[in-house]
Design a protein around this motif. Structure first.
Motif, PDB file in Angstrom:
ATOM      1  N   ALA A 220     -12.612   6.756   2.008  1.00  0.00           N
ATOM      2  CA  ALA A 220     -13.251   5.885   2.730  1.00  0.00           C
ATOM      3  C   ALA A 220     -12.460   4.511   3.108  1.00  0.00           C
ATOM      4  CB  ALA A 220     -14.574   5.329   2.040  1.00  0.00           C
ATOM      5  N   GLU A 221     -11.488   4.200   1.996  1.00  0.00           N
ATOM      6  CA  GLU A 221     -10.660   3.024   2.268  1.00  0.00           C
ATOM      7  C   GLU A 221      -9.614   3.241   3.119  1.00  0.00           C
ATOM      8  OE1 GLU A 221     -11.055   0.109   1.125  1.00  0.00           O
ATOM      9  OE2 GLU A 221     -12.528   0.533  -0.506  1.00  0.00           O
ATOM     10  N   LEU A 222      -9.020   4.536   3.287  1.00  0.00           N
ATOM     11  CA  LEU A 222      -8.151   5.141   4.059  1.00  0.00           C
ATOM     12  C   LEU A 222      -8.691   5.141   5.480  1.00  0.00           C
ATOM     13  CD1 LEU A 222      -6.578   8.333   2.537  1.00  0.00           C
ATOM     14  CD2 LEU A 222      -5.499   6.100   3.184  1.00  0.00           C
ATOM     15  N   ASP A 223      -9.771   5.342   5.946  1.00  0.00           N
ATOM     16  CA  ASP A 223     -10.481   5.109   7.091  1.00  0.00           C
ATOM     17  C   ASP A 223     -10.525   3.608   7.559  1.00  0.00           C
ATOM     18  OD1 ASP A 223     -10.768   7.811   7.344  1.00  0.00           O
ATOM     19  OD2 ASP A 223     -12.911   7.998   6.786  1.00  0.00           O
ATOM     20  N   GLU A 224     -10.791   2.660   6.744  1.00  0.00           N
ATOM     21  CA  GLU A 224     -11.144   1.496   7.054  1.00  0.00           C
ATOM     22  C   GLU A 224      -9.536   0.995   7.430  1.00  0.00           C
ATOM     23  OE1 GLU A 224     -12.927  -2.437   7.426  1.00  0.00           O
ATOM     24  OE2 GLU A 224     -13.849  -0.127   7.296  1.00  0.00           O
ATOM     25  N   VAL A 225      -8.601   1.041   6.642  1.00  0.00           N
ATOM     26  CA  VAL A 225      -7.477   0.649   6.704  1.00  0.00           C
ATOM     27  C   VAL A 225      -6.745   1.067   8.294  1.00  0.00           C
ATOM     28  CG1 VAL A 225      -5.064   0.441   6.225  1.00  0.00           C
ATOM     29  CG2 VAL A 225      -6.787   0.309   4.545  1.00  0.00           C
ATOM     30  N   SER A 226      -6.928   2.087   8.644  1.00  0.00           N
ATOM     31  CA  SER A 226      -6.667   2.929   9.813  1.00  0.00           C
ATOM     32  C   SER A 226      -7.245   2.377  10.946  1.00  0.00           C
ATOM     33  CB  SER A 226      -6.862   4.487   9.998  1.00  0.00           C
ATOM     34  OG  SER A 226      -6.097   5.130   8.978  1.00  0.00           O
ATOM     35  N   ALA A 227      -8.590   1.854  10.843  1.00  0.00           N
ATOM     36  CA  ALA A 227      -9.278   1.105  11.818  1.00  0.00           C
ATOM     37  C   ALA A 227      -8.619  -0.292  12.154  1.00  0.00           C
ATOM     38  CB  ALA A 227     -10.738   1.237  11.783  1.00  0.00           C
ATOM     39  N   ARG A 228      -8.573  -1.004  10.774  1.00  0.00           N
ATOM     40  CA  ARG A 228      -8.294  -2.507  10.968  1.00  0.00           C
ATOM     41  C   ARG A 228      -6.711  -2.291  11.283  1.00  0.00           C
ATOM     42  NH1 ARG A 228     -12.125  -6.214  10.433  1.00  0.00           N
ATOM     43  NH2 ARG A 228     -13.637  -5.421   8.837  1.00  0.00           N
ATOM     44  N   MET A 229      -5.964  -1.504  11.274  1.00  0.00           N
ATOM     45  CA  MET A 229      -4.497  -1.420  11.623  1.00  0.00           C
ATOM     46  C   MET A 229      -4.516  -1.138  13.261  1.00  0.00           C
ATOM     47  SD  MET A 229      -1.160  -1.927  10.087  1.00  0.00           S
ATOM     48  CE  MET A 229      -1.718  -1.664   8.525  1.00  0.00           C
ATOM     49  N   ARG A 230      -4.964  -0.179  13.661  1.00  0.00           N
ATOM     50  CA  ARG A 230      -5.095   0.091  14.953  1.00  0.00           C
ATOM     51  C   ARG A 230      -5.640  -1.156  15.736  1.00  0.00           C
ATOM     52  NH1 ARG A 230      -7.469   4.431  14.445  1.00  0.00           N
ATOM     53  NH2 ARG A 230      -9.859   3.695  14.446  1.00  0.00           N
ATOM     54  N   THR A 231      -6.329  -1.858  15.574  1.00  0.00           N
ATOM     55  CA  THR A 231      -7.047  -3.025  16.088  1.00  0.00           C
ATOM     56  C   THR A 231      -6.003  -3.961  16.262  1.00  0.00           C
ATOM     57  OG1 THR A 231      -9.257  -2.526  15.387  1.00  0.00           O
ATOM     58  CG2 THR A 231      -8.725  -4.896  15.928  1.00  0.00           C
ATOM     59  N   ALA A 232      -5.378  -4.378  14.859  1.00  0.00           N
ATOM     60  CA  ALA A 232      -4.094  -5.447  14.841  1.00  0.00           C
ATOM     61  C   ALA A 232      -3.095  -4.884  15.535  1.00  0.00           C
ATOM     62  CB  ALA A 232      -3.552  -5.355  13.538  1.00  0.00           C
ATOM     63  N   CYS A 233      -2.671  -3.805  15.758  1.00  0.00           N
ATOM     64  CA  CYS A 233      -1.707  -3.421  16.753  1.00  0.00           C
ATOM     65  C   CYS A 233      -2.165  -3.409  18.032  1.00  0.00           C
ATOM     66  CB  CYS A 233      -1.241  -1.775  16.321  1.00  0.00           C
ATOM     67  SG  CYS A 233      -0.433  -1.848  14.840  1.00  0.00           S
ATOM     68  N   GLU A 234      -3.015  -3.351  18.442  1.00  0.00           N
ATOM     69  CA  GLU A 234      -3.514  -3.756  19.851  1.00  0.00           C
ATOM     70  C   GLU A 234      -3.764  -5.088  20.310  1.00  0.00           C
ATOM     71  OE1 GLU A 234      -7.295  -1.420  20.046  1.00  0.00           O
ATOM     72  OE2 GLU A 234      -6.280   0.416  20.095  1.00  0.00           O
ATOM     73  N   LYS A 235      -4.223  -6.006  19.343  1.00  0.00           N
ATOM     74  CA  LYS A 235      -4.542  -7.315  19.639  1.00  0.00           C
ATOM     75  C   LYS A 235      -3.165  -8.107  19.362  1.00  0.00           C
ATOM     76  CE  LYS A 235      -9.424  -7.333  19.009  1.00  0.00           C
ATOM     77  NZ  LYS A 235     -10.460  -8.151  18.150  1.00  0.00           N
ATOM     78  N   ARG A 236      -2.435  -7.828  18.353  1.00  0.00           N
ATOM     79  CA  ARG A 236      -1.437  -8.504  17.969  1.00  0.00           C
ATOM     80  C   ARG A 236      -1.445  -9.949  17.936  1.00  0.00           C
ATOM     81  NH1 ARG A 236       3.434  -5.159  21.518  1.00  0.00           N
ATOM     82  NH2 ARG A 236       2.967  -3.075  20.499  1.00  0.00           N
ATOM     83  N   GLU A 237      -2.370 -10.463  17.009  1.00  0.00           N
ATOM     84  CA  GLU A 237      -2.518 -11.854  16.778  1.00  0.00           C
ATOM     85  C   GLU A 237      -2.846 -11.872  15.378  1.00  0.00           C
ATOM     86  OE1 GLU A 237      -5.692 -12.894  15.943  1.00  0.00           O
ATOM     87  OE2 GLU A 237      -6.878 -11.045  16.098  1.00  0.00           O
ATOM     88  N   PRO A 238      -2.669 -13.103  14.549  1.00  0.00           N
ATOM     89  CA  PRO A 238      -2.657 -13.125  13.306  1.00  0.00           C
ATOM     90  C   PRO A 238      -4.025 -12.864  12.721  1.00  0.00           C
ATOM     91  CG  PRO A 238      -1.510 -15.257  14.429  1.00  0.00           C
ATOM     92  CD  PRO A 238      -2.196 -14.289  15.441  1.00  0.00           C
ATOM     93  N   GLY A 239      -5.204 -13.196  13.272  1.00  0.00           N
ATOM     94  CA  GLY A 239      -6.440 -12.914  12.565  1.00  0.00           C
ATOM     95  C   GLY A 239      -6.626 -11.334  12.458  1.00  0.00           C
TER      96      GLY A 239
END
Length: 352
Positions: A220-239
């Motif tokens: 479950a934690e792996l799925d959460e990190v994958s989703a957050r990491m994908r969003t961060a790579c798409e937006k490329r902003e500090p938040g």
């Protein structure tokens, strides 16, 4: 001459009787300096009640109450403790601003008599902790790969915390680093479920559920990190990068606790119930599924994370059972990932 007929004891008499019931400085704080004799009687009563409390005291203040010998500095009321000069409240004479604590000198408690001799006591076995580490030459199926995954998780957490999430190159590197680590963690969990835990269940049915070492929380934690990491790579902003970093730290907490809970209990039970041949067959079964790329990625994390003796053991096993080019490639991995000092220690182990 003043008479207090019909009105009971005088105020001076009441104060003196109150002093007799109050210890030392507390009496003086409440009743004030009512005379030297009264406080001398209080001190005498305390000495009679508990002579051991007066051990080592040789000084009294001007009211006859004990004080500690200290550095010899004289105040208006006699020798004072240095710390009392700073702790005393203002507005009273120096001798009254002393904290009246008398050191207690009590005899050591007597040791209970037993029939056990001193030698027996020294040799008596102590109760072992729950996760005590046992040195054993038998094959451990978990410790090396767990060290590698711990190293990868902690290194990625450090890199993500210091990353510039607005830099495309930095973000792409973190995404690649995460994809490799996630694949290795999921692959290892699959090997545990299908081979290591299967061996344990064949010996002790229900042991995995009993020990609570399933992988649902980690996945479950792996799925959460994958989703957050994908969003961060798409937006490329500090938040969004900070959100991915925090999700990664949650995964680290869950995974490290899982590894630490799993290692001792699983291998202790497998060693207790399985032969060396069964353990070797289990290792061979899941090692056969590891691709060359996965092996290199695993060794890149493992080599800087294990001890020199463990690393020499791994390379020695590869040199004994694999073609020379495979061994040479692993030596190249060690040269890339280890410090010069660590590489020198490794060569000493291999040559020795």
């Amino acid at each position: 001459m003043r008479l207090d007929a019909g009105t009971g004891p005088s105020r001076r008499g009441r104060a003196r009787r109150s002093v007799r019931r109050l210890p030392g400085a507390r009496a003086r704080r409440l009743c004030g300096p009512v005379g030297r004799g009264s406080c001398r009687r209080v001190g005498a009563a305390r000495r009679r009640a508990d002579p051991g409390r007066m051990d080592g005291l040789r000084c009294t203040d001007r009211y006859g109450c004990p004080v500690w010998p200290d550095d010899g500095r004289e105040g208006p009321g006699g020798t004072q403790r240095g710390s009392d000069r700073f702790l005393a409240p203002r507005g009273r004479p120096e001798s009254l601003r002393r904290i009246d604590r008398v050191p207690v000198s009590r005899p050591a408690p007597k040791r209970e008599e037993t029939n056990m001799s001193t030698t027996d006591e020294m040799q008596a076995p102590a109760s072992a902790p729950r996760d005590e580490v046992h040195e054993t030459p038998r094959d451990d199926l978990l410790v090396l790969i767990h060290k590698a995954l711990r190293y990868g998780l902690l290194q990625l957490t450090i890199d993500a915390g210091s990353a510039d999430w607005t830099d495309p190159g930095c973000v792409d590197g973190l995404r690649q680093q995460w994809d490799t680590l996630e694949h290795l963690i999921r692959s290892h969990a699959s090997h545990e479920d299908r081979y290591i835990f299967a061996l344990l269940e064949s010996k002790q049915p229900g042991a995995v559920a009993e020990l609570g070492i399933g992988h649902a929380a980690v996945e479950a934690e792996l799925d959460e990190v994958s989703a957050r990491m994908r969003t961060a790579c798409e937006k490329r902003e500090p938040g969004s990068g900070l959100a991915a970093y925090r999700a990664l730290t949650h995964l680290v907490v869950t995974a490290l606790a899982h590894f630490s809970d799993e290692e001792p209990v699983v291998m202790e039970r497998i060693w207790a119930e399985s032969t060396d041949e069964e353990i070797a067959a289990c290792r061979s079964a899941f090692m056969a599924e590891i691709t060359p790329d996965d092996a290199v990625a695993t060794y890149e994390l493992m080599f800087p994370a294990v001890s020199p003796a463990e690393l020499a053991m791994v390379l020695g096993a590869v040199r004994a059972g694999a073609p020379e080019p495979v061994f040479g490639s692993l030596v190249g991995v060690a040269e890339r990932t280890l410090t010069p000092a660590a590489m020198a220690r490794l060569r000493e182990h291999l040559e020795g």
